[in-house]
Each structure stands twice: as C-alpha cells, then as structure tokens.
Design an enzyme around this catalytic site. Sequence first.
Site, mmCIF file in Angstrom:
data_model
loop_
_atom_site.group_PDB
_atom_site.id
_atom_site.type_symbol
_atom_site.label_atom_id
_atom_site.label_comp_id
_atom_site.label_asym_id
_atom_site.label_seq_id
_atom_site.Cartn_x
_atom_site.Cartn_y
_atom_site.Cartn_z
ATOM 1 N N MET A 49 0.844 -1.187 0.000
ATOM 2 C CA MET A 49 0.000 0.000 0.000
ATOM 3 C C MET A 49 0.887 1.248 0.000
ATOM 4 O O MET A 49 0.444 2.346 0.346
ATOM 5 C CB MET A 49 -0.939 -0.016 1.207
ATOM 6 C CG MET A 49 -1.884 -1.215 1.152
ATOM 7 S SD MET A 49 -3.415 -1.006 2.065
ATOM 8 C CE MET A 49 -2.794 -0.815 3.707
ATOM 9 N N GLY A 50 2.145 1.074 -0.401
ATOM 10 C CA GLY A 50 3.044 2.219 -0.525
ATOM 11 C C GLY A 50 3.633 2.653 0.805
ATOM 12 O O GLY A 50 3.589 1.933 1.789
ATOM 13 N N LEU A 52 6.817 2.993 1.354
ATOM 14 C CA LEU A 52 7.696 1.820 1.461
ATOM 15 C C LEU A 52 8.808 2.018 2.488
ATOM 16 O O LEU A 52 9.357 3.107 2.622
ATOM 17 C CB LEU A 52 8.298 1.523 0.085
ATOM 18 C CG LEU A 52 7.272 1.330 -1.043
ATOM 19 C CD1 LEU A 52 7.983 1.117 -2.378
ATOM 20 C CD2 LEU A 52 6.345 0.145 -0.738
ATOM 21 N N HIS A 56 9.378 -3.673 3.235
ATOM 22 C CA HIS A 56 8.988 -3.904 1.827
ATOM 23 C C HIS A 56 10.227 -4.224 0.986
ATOM 24 O O HIS A 56 10.182 -5.096 0.118
ATOM 25 C CB HIS A 56 8.335 -2.646 1.240
ATOM 26 C CG HIS A 56 7.058 -2.233 1.910
ATOM 27 N ND1 HIS A 56 6.955 -1.098 2.665
ATOM 28 C CD2 HIS A 56 5.836 -2.820 1.933
ATOM 29 C CE1 HIS A 56 5.713 -0.980 3.118
ATOM 30 N NE2 HIS A 56 5.020 -2.017 2.708
ATOM 31 N N GLN A 80 -10.207 -2.581 2.870
ATOM 32 C CA GLN A 80 -9.664 -3.257 4.048
ATOM 33 C C GLN A 80 -9.574 -2.328 5.261
ATOM 34 O O GLN A 80 -9.093 -2.722 6.319
ATOM 35 C CB GLN A 80 -8.315 -3.891 3.737
ATOM 36 C CG GLN A 80 -7.156 -2.941 3.489
ATOM 37 C CD GLN A 80 -5.924 -3.692 3.011
ATOM 38 O OE1 GLN A 80 -5.830 -4.106 1.858
ATOM 39 N NE2 GLN A 80 -4.955 -3.887 3.898
ATOM 40 N N GLY A 166 5.051 -10.167 4.546
ATOM 41 C CA GLY A 166 5.920 -10.119 5.729
ATOM 42 C C GLY A 166 5.277 -10.840 6.911
ATOM 43 O O GLY A 166 4.063 -10.772 7.114
ATOM 44 N N GLN A 167 6.121 -11.489 7.696
ATOM 45 C CA GLN A 167 5.666 -12.235 8.889
ATOM 46 C C GLN A 167 5.002 -11.308 9.912
ATOM 47 O O GLN A 167 4.200 -11.760 10.722
ATOM 48 C CB GLN A 167 6.893 -12.964 9.481
ATOM 49 C CG GLN A 167 6.708 -13.577 10.841
ATOM 50 C CD GLN A 167 5.722 -14.748 10.841
ATOM 51 O OE1 GLN A 167 5.509 -15.388 9.802
ATOM 52 N NE2 GLN A 167 5.116 -15.009 11.981
ATOM 53 N N ASP A 169 2.664 -9.389 9.484
ATOM 54 C CA ASP A 169 1.219 -9.533 9.271
ATOM 55 C C ASP A 169 0.886 -11.023 9.207
ATOM 56 O O ASP A 169 0.381 -11.529 8.191
ATOM 57 C CB ASP A 169 0.813 -8.827 7.963
ATOM 58 C CG ASP A 169 1.135 -7.355 8.019
ATOM 59 O OD1 ASP A 169 0.691 -6.697 8.966
ATOM 60 O OD2 ASP A 169 1.855 -6.853 7.133
ATOM 61 N N VAL A 195 11.018 -7.332 9.579
ATOM 62 C CA VAL A 195 12.213 -6.476 9.638
ATOM 63 C C VAL A 195 11.997 -5.465 10.760
ATOM 64 O O VAL A 195 10.919 -4.871 10.868
ATOM 65 C CB VAL A 195 12.463 -5.766 8.294
ATOM 66 C CG1 VAL A 195 13.694 -4.874 8.366
ATOM 67 C CG2 VAL A 195 12.635 -6.795 7.175
HETATM 68 O O1 PAF Z 1 -0.065 -5.761 3.721
HETATM 69 C C1 PAF Z 1 -0.491 -4.843 3.004
HETATM 70 O O2 PAF Z 1 0.186 -3.841 2.752
HETATM 71 C C2 PAF Z 1 -1.876 -4.979 2.395
HETATM 72 O O3 PAF Z 1 -2.743 -5.630 3.266
HETATM 73 C C3 PAF Z 1 -1.879 -5.651 1.013
HETATM 74 C C4 PAF Z 1 -1.398 -7.079 1.103
HETATM 75 C C5 PAF Z 1 -0.998 -4.871 0.053
HETATM 76 C C6 PAF Z 1 -3.290 -5.680 0.444
HETATM 77 O O4 PAF Z 1 -3.800 -4.399 0.271
#
Ligand code: PAF
Length: 301
Positions: A49-50, A52, A56, A80, A166-167, A169, A195
């Site tokens: 979702m940017g 970064l 990421h 979401q 990433g772990q 989440d 990280v």
């Molecule tokens: O983890 C995230 O950044 C978001 O949930 C994802 C996987 C990009 C979906 O929008």
Amino acid sequence: MMKKVSISSPAFCQMCLSSWEQMEIFRDVAELREGIDRSKFSLGLVPTMGFLHHGHLSLIRTSKEQNKKTVVSIFVNPTQFNNSEDLDTYPRDLESDIALLVEEGVDFLFLPNTIQIYPEGFETEINTGSVGERLEGVHRPGHFNGVSTVVCKLLNMCAPEKVYFGQKDAQQCSVVMNMVRDLNIDVEVVVCPTVRDSDGLALSSRNIHLSEKERESALLINRALYHALNEWDKGQSDAAVLKNTVEQKILSNSLNKLEYISLANEMDFIEQAQAMPGSIISVAVVVGKTRLIDNVVLKWR
Ligand code: PAF
C-alpha cells in the site's frame, strides 16, 4: 545514493521513468497484461500500500533473488479499512516510493486507481471464513475480506509465480494462504521475516505517526514479546503465564493500550492453553492514536 523522481502528473511520471531507468509503470490492467509477457520469465509480485520501508525492500530483494522479474503494486485498498480516519491518514509518498523502487531495480510498478480495482458495478467479495474473524478480524471487521479480495485481484491481474508477504502480518499471511489453497490459485505464497529497526520496533508504515514519547512506549511491544520468547526457551509453556508477562510489560507505559494478546496456532489462530513449537504470540497495541501489531513464533527448544 537515492535518486529523486519528481511526479507532478501521471503522464510526466510515466515519461520520466521510461526514459530514465528500466522500471515500467502500468496504471491499468490492460496495459499491465500487455506489458508483462508472462511466457518469457518467472515473475514475483510484492503487493503493497506504498509508503515503502525496509520491510517492503526485503520482500522485493527476496523476490528479485527468486524470480527473473519483479512487479510491485502500490494501492491503498479502501475495502480493508474499517475506519475512514485510518484510510484518510494512511501515509502516502509516491515520489519517494518510486525513487526507492528504481533504486532497488524493480522491473514493473503496478499503480492502479480505485476505479481500476473496483469499477462501477463491482460486487464480488471473498469471505475468508473463521481464520479471518479472529484477532484482527474482531477488531477490524471485514478487514480480511477486503485484503483477500484485493490480493486475489492482484494475483489474477499480474499472474505471478510467487507472491511475497511479511511475517509481521502473520494472520494476513495465513488468510492469503488459505485463499490460495481454497480457490486453487496457482501461486506460491512466500513469507519473509519481520524487519525491525535497530531499536527492535517492527517496521510499519504507521510508525511515522509516533511521537518520540510514543515510540519509546511502543518499544515495549517487541521487548515484551522477546521476553516471552526467552521464558519459553527457558521452559515456560503455560499460555496464560506467557501472555500475562507480555501484557504486564506492554502496559507498564500508560501510553500503550492493549487491544489483544493471543497465543495461538500459527495456521488457524485458534487460542492454545499450552504453548508449543509453532505457536505464535501476537499483539495489537494502540500507542497514542497509532495502532501497531507484532508477533513472535515459538521455535523448538
Ligand atoms: O499488507 C499490506 O500492505 C496490504 O494488506 C496488502 C497485502 C498490500 C493488500 O492491500
């Protein structure tokens, strides 16, 4: 050194990048499908979702090691977010994101807008079932349905061989793996380690919202989790005891409000009374106004 790209308009952005480095930017699905010839190379997708950060970048680097080409998507997915203030204040910095991606040598950037992802008449939604209703699902109703739907769409659009998460989440990883299995999606889900900053705080785009004092308080999260890990290593298996030590530590600073603490099976997030290898201790903590999540997985001892 980081290169800066100035983007005043999508057209300029497209132009400056294509004449400047090899990274191609696609803003719509048709362009993306035409621009990425999937018969020619293995492709890794890093959905984001940017805003970064190095978390990421570690996904991107792993994808670059494991695939011939890497596509990164940046889309702040409205479905979401169960809270409109959270969506409005979600940090964004496309200019810096693009500079980072170019620096990393990413091949493709998919930058759809909301209409591309959710065109008029869009109605279908993935229901992630029980795993998506626990922990995060309790506090962010509908969150994982939104995540799964957008991830499914991104997988269909990009058709990668591998997709990277990433772990940090952990529950999202589990929900996505279930979806991939249940819907027979032909992709390998790769989960990369969390990280952390040098002080131990798990990297998150939301950390930018923390004041100095809040950040100090937020450090108790990972310290508490690692303390519990240590207790587990020394022989403690009682979930209530482990959770209690985490809770006491986190709440030792009044800026921290604990939303949940869980010791559960890493796959289905069903709570366990006795910890075992593969159990995961997860927390969600609101520090000031910023909601943070983190977790540790118990290893064999
Ligand atoms: O983890 C995230 O950044 C978001 O949930 C994802 C996987 C990009 C979906 O929008």
